[in-house]
Design a protein around this motif. Structure first.
Motif, PDB file in Angstrom:
ATOM      1  N   GLY A 120       0.821  -1.222   0.000  1.00 49.79           N
ATOM      2  CA  GLY A 120       0.000   0.000   0.000  1.00 49.79           C
ATOM      3  C   GLY A 120       0.848   1.261   0.000  1.00 49.79           C
ATOM      4  O   GLY A 120       0.565   2.212  -0.733  1.00 49.79           O
ATOM      5  N   SER A 121       1.939   1.255   0.784  1.00 48.55           N
ATOM      6  CA  SER A 121       2.772   2.464   0.874  1.00 48.55           C
ATOM      7  C   SER A 121       3.634   2.648  -0.386  1.00 48.55           C
ATOM      8  O   SER A 121       4.182   3.726  -0.609  1.00 48.55           O
ATOM      9  CB  SER A 121       3.660   2.393   2.114  1.00 48.55           C
ATOM     10  OG  SER A 121       4.657   1.397   1.926  1.00 48.55           O
ATOM     11  N   LEU A 122       3.775   1.598  -1.147  1.00 47.51           N
ATOM     12  CA  LEU A 122       4.602   1.701  -2.364  1.00 47.51           C
ATOM     13  C   LEU A 122       3.792   2.148  -3.590  1.00 47.51           C
ATOM     14  O   LEU A 122       4.358   2.527  -4.607  1.00 47.51           O
ATOM     15  CB  LEU A 122       5.268   0.349  -2.668  1.00 47.51           C
ATOM     16  CG  LEU A 122       6.108  -0.296  -1.553  1.00 47.51           C
ATOM     17  CD1 LEU A 122       6.766  -1.566  -2.060  1.00 47.51           C
ATOM     18  CD2 LEU A 122       7.167   0.669  -1.038  1.00 47.51           C
ATOM     19  N   THR A 123       2.469   2.079  -3.466  1.00 48.23           N
ATOM     20  CA  THR A 123       1.613   2.380  -4.628  1.00 48.23           C
ATOM     21  C   THR A 123       1.781   3.828  -5.101  1.00 48.23           C
ATOM     22  O   THR A 123       1.940   4.072  -6.301  1.00 48.23           O
ATOM     23  CB  THR A 123       0.137   2.101  -4.288  1.00 48.23           C
ATOM     24  OG1 THR A 123       0.058   0.784  -3.755  1.00 48.23           O
ATOM     25  CG2 THR A 123      -0.752   2.189  -5.518  1.00 48.23           C
ATOM     26  N   ALA A 124       1.740   4.762  -4.148  1.00 46.40           N
ATOM     27  CA  ALA A 124       1.809   6.185  -4.532  1.00 46.40           C
ATOM     28  C   ALA A 124       3.129   6.514  -5.249  1.00 46.40           C
ATOM     29  O   ALA A 124       3.100   7.097  -6.354  1.00 46.40           O
ATOM     30  CB  ALA A 124       1.620   7.065  -3.310  1.00 46.40           C
ATOM     31  N   PRO A 125       4.305   6.156  -4.688  1.00 44.12           N
ATOM     32  CA  PRO A 125       5.528   6.459  -5.445  1.00 44.12           C
ATOM     33  C   PRO A 125       5.600   5.730  -6.785  1.00 44.12           C
ATOM     34  O   PRO A 125       6.137   6.263  -7.765  1.00 44.12           O
ATOM     35  CB  PRO A 125       6.656   6.000  -4.513  1.00 44.12           C
ATOM     36  CG  PRO A 125       6.035   5.198  -3.453  1.00 44.12           C
ATOM     37  CD  PRO A 125       4.605   5.600  -3.358  1.00 44.12           C
ATOM     38  N   ALA A 126       5.015   4.524  -6.846  1.00 46.40           N
ATOM     39  CA  ALA A 126       5.028   3.783  -8.121  1.00 46.40           C
ATOM     40  C   ALA A 126       4.213   4.536  -9.164  1.00 46.40           C
ATOM     41  O   ALA A 126       4.643   4.702 -10.312  1.00 46.40           O
ATOM     42  CB  ALA A 126       4.477   2.371  -7.914  1.00 46.40           C
ATOM     43  N   LEU A 127       3.028   4.997  -8.745  1.00 47.43           N
ATOM     44  CA  LEU A 127       2.149   5.686  -9.702  1.00 47.43           C
ATOM     45  C   LEU A 127       2.756   7.008 -10.150  1.00 47.43           C
ATOM     46  O   LEU A 127       2.744   7.338 -11.332  1.00 47.43           O
ATOM     47  CB  LEU A 127       0.769   5.935  -9.074  1.00 47.43           C
ATOM     48  CG  LEU A 127      -0.132   4.702  -8.939  1.00 47.43           C
ATOM     49  CD1 LEU A 127      -1.425   5.066  -8.229  1.00 47.43           C
ATOM     50  CD2 LEU A 127      -0.456   4.103 -10.305  1.00 47.43           C
ATOM     51  N   VAL A 128       3.303   7.762  -9.198  1.00 44.46           N
ATOM     52  CA  VAL A 128       3.797   9.099  -9.535  1.00 44.46           C
ATOM     53  C   VAL A 128       5.121   9.045 -10.312  1.00 44.46           C
ATOM     54  O   VAL A 128       5.435   9.949 -11.092  1.00 44.46           O
ATOM     55  CB  VAL A 128       3.914   9.958  -8.240  1.00 44.46           C
ATOM     56  CG1 VAL A 128       5.205   9.698  -7.492  1.00 44.46           C
ATOM     57  CG2 VAL A 128       3.777  11.423  -8.549  1.00 44.46           C
ATOM     58  N   THR A 129       5.854   7.954 -10.149  1.00 44.27           N
ATOM     59  CA  THR A 129       7.153   7.856 -10.826  1.00 44.27           C
ATOM     60  C   THR A 129       7.051   7.130 -12.166  1.00 44.27           C
ATOM     61  O   THR A 129       7.466   7.654 -13.205  1.00 44.27           O
ATOM     62  CB  THR A 129       8.164   7.093  -9.925  1.00 44.27           C
ATOM     63  OG1 THR A 129       8.153   7.684  -8.642  1.00 44.27           O
ATOM     64  CG2 THR A 129       9.557   7.123 -10.501  1.00 44.27           C
ATOM     65  N   ALA A 130       6.507   5.923 -12.140  1.00 44.42           N
ATOM     66  CA  ALA A 130       6.582   5.077 -13.333  1.00 44.42           C
ATOM     67  C   ALA A 130       5.518   5.404 -14.388  1.00 44.42           C
ATOM     68  O   ALA A 130       5.823   5.433 -15.584  1.00 44.42           O
ATOM     69  CB  ALA A 130       6.477   3.610 -12.923  1.00 44.42           C
ATOM     70  N   LEU A 131       4.289   5.652 -13.943  1.00 42.54           N
ATOM     71  CA  LEU A 131       3.192   5.790 -14.921  1.00 42.54           C
ATOM     72  C   LEU A 131       3.383   6.970 -15.885  1.00 42.54           C
ATOM     73  O   LEU A 131       3.276   6.790 -17.106  1.00 42.54           O
ATOM     74  CB  LEU A 131       1.851   5.868 -14.188  1.00 42.54           C
ATOM     75  CG  LEU A 131       0.631   5.537 -15.043  1.00 42.54           C
ATOM     76  CD1 LEU A 131       0.718   4.150 -15.656  1.00 42.54           C
ATOM     77  CD2 LEU A 131      -0.651   5.675 -14.248  1.00 42.54           C
ATOM     78  N   PRO A 132       3.696   8.197 -15.361  1.00 51.29           N
ATOM     79  CA  PRO A 132       3.904   9.307 -16.322  1.00 51.29           C
ATOM     80  C   PRO A 132       5.081   9.026 -17.278  1.00 51.29           C
ATOM     81  O   PRO A 132       5.010   9.363 -18.457  1.00 51.29           O
ATOM     82  CB  PRO A 132       4.204  10.509 -15.421  1.00 51.29           C
ATOM     83  CG  PRO A 132       3.627  10.159 -14.105  1.00 51.29           C
ATOM     84  CD  PRO A 132       3.789   8.679 -13.973  1.00 51.29           C
ATOM     85  N   ALA A 133       6.134   8.402 -16.736  1.00 49.19           N
ATOM     86  CA  ALA A 133       7.303   8.124 -17.589  1.00 49.19           C
ATOM     87  C   ALA A 133       6.931   7.153 -18.712  1.00 49.19           C
ATOM     88  O   ALA A 133       7.279   7.362 -19.884  1.00 49.19           O
ATOM     89  CB  ALA A 133       8.435   7.544 -16.744  1.00 49.19           C
ATOM     90  N   ILE A 134       6.207   6.096 -18.363  1.00 53.28           N
ATOM     91  CA  ILE A 134       5.805   5.104 -19.375  1.00 53.28           C
ATOM     92  C   ILE A 134       4.874   5.736 -20.405  1.00 53.28           C
ATOM     93  O   ILE A 134       5.039   5.562 -21.611  1.00 53.28           O
ATOM     94  CB  ILE A 134       5.126   3.892 -18.685  1.00 53.28           C
ATOM     95  CG1 ILE A 134       6.170   3.068 -17.916  1.00 53.28           C
ATOM     96  CG2 ILE A 134       4.409   3.021 -19.700  1.00 53.28           C
ATOM     97  CD1 ILE A 134       5.592   1.949 -17.089  1.00 53.28           C
ATOM     98  N   MET A 135       3.901   6.489 -19.909  1.00 48.22           N
ATOM     99  CA  MET A 135       2.908   7.081 -20.819  1.00 48.22           C
ATOM    100  C   MET A 135       3.568   8.094 -21.750  1.00 48.22           C
ATOM    101  O   MET A 135       3.264   8.142 -22.949  1.00 48.22           O
ATOM    102  CB  MET A 135       1.827   7.771 -19.978  1.00 48.22           C
ATOM    103  CG  MET A 135       0.517   7.938 -20.683  1.00 48.22           C
ATOM    104  SD  MET A 135      -0.247   6.348 -20.995  1.00 48.22           S
ATOM    105  CE  MET A 135      -1.068   6.691 -22.513  1.00 48.22           C
ATOM    106  N   PHE A 136       4.478   8.883 -21.194  1.00 41.04           N
ATOM    107  CA  PHE A 136       5.141   9.895 -22.035  1.00 41.04           C
ATOM    108  C   PHE A 136       6.088   9.225 -23.039  1.00 41.04           C
ATOM    109  O   PHE A 136       6.171   9.647 -24.198  1.00 41.04           O
ATOM    110  CB  PHE A 136       5.899  10.904 -21.175  1.00 41.04           C
ATOM    111  CG  PHE A 136       6.422  12.061 -21.974  1.00 41.04           C
ATOM    112  CD1 PHE A 136       5.548  12.959 -22.566  1.00 41.04           C
ATOM    113  CD2 PHE A 136       7.790  12.246 -22.172  1.00 41.04           C
ATOM    114  CE1 PHE A 136       6.019  14.022 -23.331  1.00 41.04           C
ATOM    115  CE2 PHE A 136       8.269  13.306 -22.941  1.00 41.04           C
ATOM    116  CZ  PHE A 136       7.384  14.192 -23.516  1.00 41.04           C
TER     117      PHE A 136
END
Lengths: 286, 234
Positions: free
Chosen positions: B133-149
Motif C-alpha cells: 500500500g505504501s509503495l503504490t503512490a511512489p510507483a504511480l507518480v514515478t513510473a506511470l507518467p514516464a511510461i505514458m510519455f
C-alpha cells in the motif's frame, strides 16, 4: 460491384506523373487483367482503388459513390494483395489470418480462416510461425488474407510472384472461380496468366490506357504484324521488334512484330504476347 | 478489438526481446537494490516510500527503453510493410492505433510490475516486510507518467522516422545528467534524495508537492494525447 474511374490523374510529390487522365468502367462478375510495363501506373491505380493514395484529380466511384467519401464501406467489401507486403513473423499462419479477420470485422472468423487456408492449400502450415515459411508460402498467406470473408471486390497486384508453375496454375484457376460472382482485378507481368483466365484485358502504359477489351480483340489487332524469319542482318532494321529467338540446327529462327513486315518474314498467327508487344512497341514509337 | 489486443500483446511479450529486457531489468534492479536502496535514501528506511521511489526513478531509463522497444514493433520497416495490408481493412485507423497503444502500454506496465515485484521480494527477503500500500503512490507518480510519455512521444517520433525512436531512448540518461528544475526532480531522482531532508522530519510521510504533481500530470496527459493522435498523410 461496379467501379467507375473518371479522368484519374496521379502525380507524386516528387513530380512523377503516374496516371494521366485514366477512365475505366469495371463491372462484376469479371476477372480483369491489368497489363503494362514496369512503371506504367498499374500499382498506382490499385493503390488509388484501395484508397491507400489520394488522386491528384479525377474520381473513383464504387457502386455510384465516391470512394474517398465511403472509404470504410469500400474496405469492408475489399480483398487486397499488394505487390510488396509484410506479415507478422511472430504469429502462425492461422493466427495472422485470425488477426486480419478481426481487423476486417468478420463475424465468423473461424470459418473464414479455415476456408481461406483451404483455398490456398496451407492446411499443413496453419500452425507454423510465419518466419518459418518459404517465399511461396508467404505469398499464399498474403493471398489467403485477401480472400478472407469472400469480399465482392478483389484487387491482386502480381499475386503469382514467387509461386512455382504448378502453384501459379492452381491460383489462376482459383481466381477464375472466385470471379464467377464478383469483380477481380489482377495485375501481372505474366501474359500466360491473363490469357488463361481473364475475360477482359486492360493495357496501361505511361499512365494511360492503351487497350481495353478481350484477349481475342487484342490478338486481332496484331494480325498481319507478326512474322518469322531466319536471322538476317536486316532484322535490326528500324521498327522490327524481335519477340523470340530460337537456336536450331539450321540456324537462328526469329519471331518479330512490326507495323510493316519485311519481305523475308513469313507472316504468322499472333499470340497474346506478340499482340501485347506490338501494342507497347507501337506506342513507344509514337 | 479484444482479439487484436491479445495478438498484439502476444507479439510484444512472446519473443526473445522481451525476455532479454526482463533479464537486464532484473539484473540492474538487483544492483540498485543491493548497492543503493539497502542503505535507504535521505536518512529514511530502505523500505520507505522515499527509498522505493528512488529505486524506481533509477529504473526509469530501463523502463523507458523497454517501452520504446515495444513501439519499434509498430514503427519498424517490417511493421510498415504489414501496414499495407492492415490499412486496407475497414477498422478505423484511430481505433486500431489505440488498440496497439493499449497493448504497448500493457506490456510496459507489466515490465514495471516486474520491477516492483523484484523490490517487493527484496524487502520480503531482507526485512521480512513489504507494505504494498505504501509503495503504490511512489510507483504511480514515478513510473506511470514516464511510461505514458515514452509511449506517446515515441509513437509521435516513430511516425516521423523510426531512427528517432532509438535516439529518444537516451532521453532519460540525458535527464539524469542534466541539472533539471526542481519540478522535474523525479526524472533525475533528486526529488527522492532531497525533498525528505527539507521536511525536517527523520521519517517523513510520502508526499508530492503540487508543482511536481502538476509536471507529472502534464507528462501523463501529453503522453496519452500523443498516443491516440495519428500523424502523417496519404
Amino acid at each position: 460491384m461496379e467501379i467507375s474511374i473518371r479522368d484519374l490523374c496521379m502525380t507524386y510529390p516528387n513530380g512523377k506523373r503516374a496516371l494521366n487522365g485514366l477512365s475505366l468502367e469495371l463491372n462484376a462478375p469479371s476477372l480483369v487483367g491489368l497489363l503494362g510495363p514496369n512503371g506504367a501506373g498499374k500499382s498506382t491505380l490499385m493503390k488509388l482503388l484501395v484508397t491507400a493514395l489520394t488522386p491528384s484529380s479525377g474520381t473513383i466511384l464504387a457502386d455510384g459513390r465516391a470512394v474517398a467519401k465511403t472509404e470504410r464501406a469500400l474496405k469492408s467489401q475489399l480483398g487486397y494483395l499488394p505487390q510488396e507486403f509484410g506479415l507478422f513473423d511472430e504469429l502462425t499462419v492461422a493466427q495472422f489470418l485470425d488477426y486480419m479477420a478481426a481487423l476486417k470485422g468478420l463475424r465468423d472468423s473461424k470459418t473464414a480462416v479455415r476456408k481461406a487456408i483451404g483455398a490456398v492449400g496451407l492446411e499443413e502450415k496453419k500452425k507454423t510461425r510465419i518466419r518459418a515459411l518459404s517465399g511461396g508460402q508467404r505469398q499464399r498467406t498474403g493471398i489467403a488474407q485477401a480472400l478472407l470473408g469472400d469480399p465482392p471486390l478483389l484487387i491482386l497486384d502480381e499475386p503469382t510472384v514467387g509461386l512455382d508453375p504448378e502453384e501459379r496454375i492452381r491460383f489462376r484457376n482459383l481466381f477464375s472461380q472466385t470471379a464467377q460472382d464478383r469483380l477481380v482485378l489482377l495485375s501481372t507481368h505474366i501474359i500466360e496468366d491473363v490469357q488463361s483466365v481473364c475475360d477482359r484485358l486492360v493495357v496501361i502504359d505511361r499512365g494511360r490506357i492503351l487497350f481495353s477489351g478481350t484477349a481475342e480483340q487484342l490478338i486481332r489487332n496484331a494480325a498481319g504484324h507478326v512474322g518469322v524469319f531466319w536471322e538476317h542482318d536486316t532484322a535490326r532494321e528500324r521498327g522490327l521488334h524481335i519477340t523470340a529467338r530460337v537456336n536450331t540446327s539450321r540456324g537462328v529462327r526469329c519471331r518479330a512484330v512490326a507495323d510493316e513486315l519485311p519481305d523475308y518474314a513469313e507472316p504468322d498467327e499472333p499470340t497474346l504476347e506478340d499482340a501485347y508487344l506490338y501494342l507497347i512497341s507501337g506506342e513507344a514509337h509514337r | 478489438m479484444g482479439k487484436i489486443f491479445i495478438y498484439e500483446c502476444k507479439r510484444l511479450l512472446c519473443n526473445k526481446f522481451f525476455f532479454g529486457i526482463l533479464l537486464i531489468l532484473l539484473f540492474y534492479g538487483r544492483q540498485v537494490l543491493n548497492d543503493i536502496t539497502i542503505m535507504g535514501v535521505s536518512h529514511t528506511a530502505p523500505f520507505s516510500a522515499w527509498s522505493f521511489g528512488d529505486y524506481l526513478s533509477r529504473m526509469i531509463p530501463v523502463l523507458w527503453i523497454a517501452t520504446l522497444l515495444f513501439l519499434t514493433f509498430f514503427t519498424s520497416p517490417a511493421a510498415r510493410r504489414v501496414s499495407v495490408l492492415t490499412d486496407a481493412a475497414p477498422m478505423p485507423p484511430r481505433r486500431y492505433e489505440a488498440v496497439r497503444c493499449c497493448a504497448a502500454l500493457a506490456a510496459s506496465v507489466l515490465t514495471a510490475l516486474v520491477c516492483i515485484a523484484e523490490a517487493a521480494v527484496f524487502y520480503g527477503v531482507y526485512f521480512g516486510r513489504c507494505d504494498i500500500g505504501s509503495l503504490t503512490a511512489p510507483a504511480l507518480v514515478t513510473a506511470l507518467p514516464a511510461i505514458m510519455f515514452a509511449l506517446g512521444s515515441g509513437r509521435f517520433l516513430g511516425q516521423i522516422n523510426e531512427r528517432l525512436v532509438y535516439i529518444w531512448m537516451a532521453a532519460p540518461l540525458a535527464a539524469a545528467a542534466l541539472p533539471l528544475p526542481g519540478a522535474m526532480g523525479i526524472w533525475n531522482g533528486s526529488f527522492f534524495t532531497e525533498y525528505p531532508l527539507l521536511t525536517g522530519s527523520t521519517e517523513p510521510a510520502f508526499a508530492v508537492p503540487a508543482e511536481i504533481a502538476a509536471v507529472q500530470c502534464a507528462f501523463l496527459v501529453c503522453g496519452a494525447v500523443m498516443s491516440v493522435c495519428r500523424f502523417g498523410k496519404k
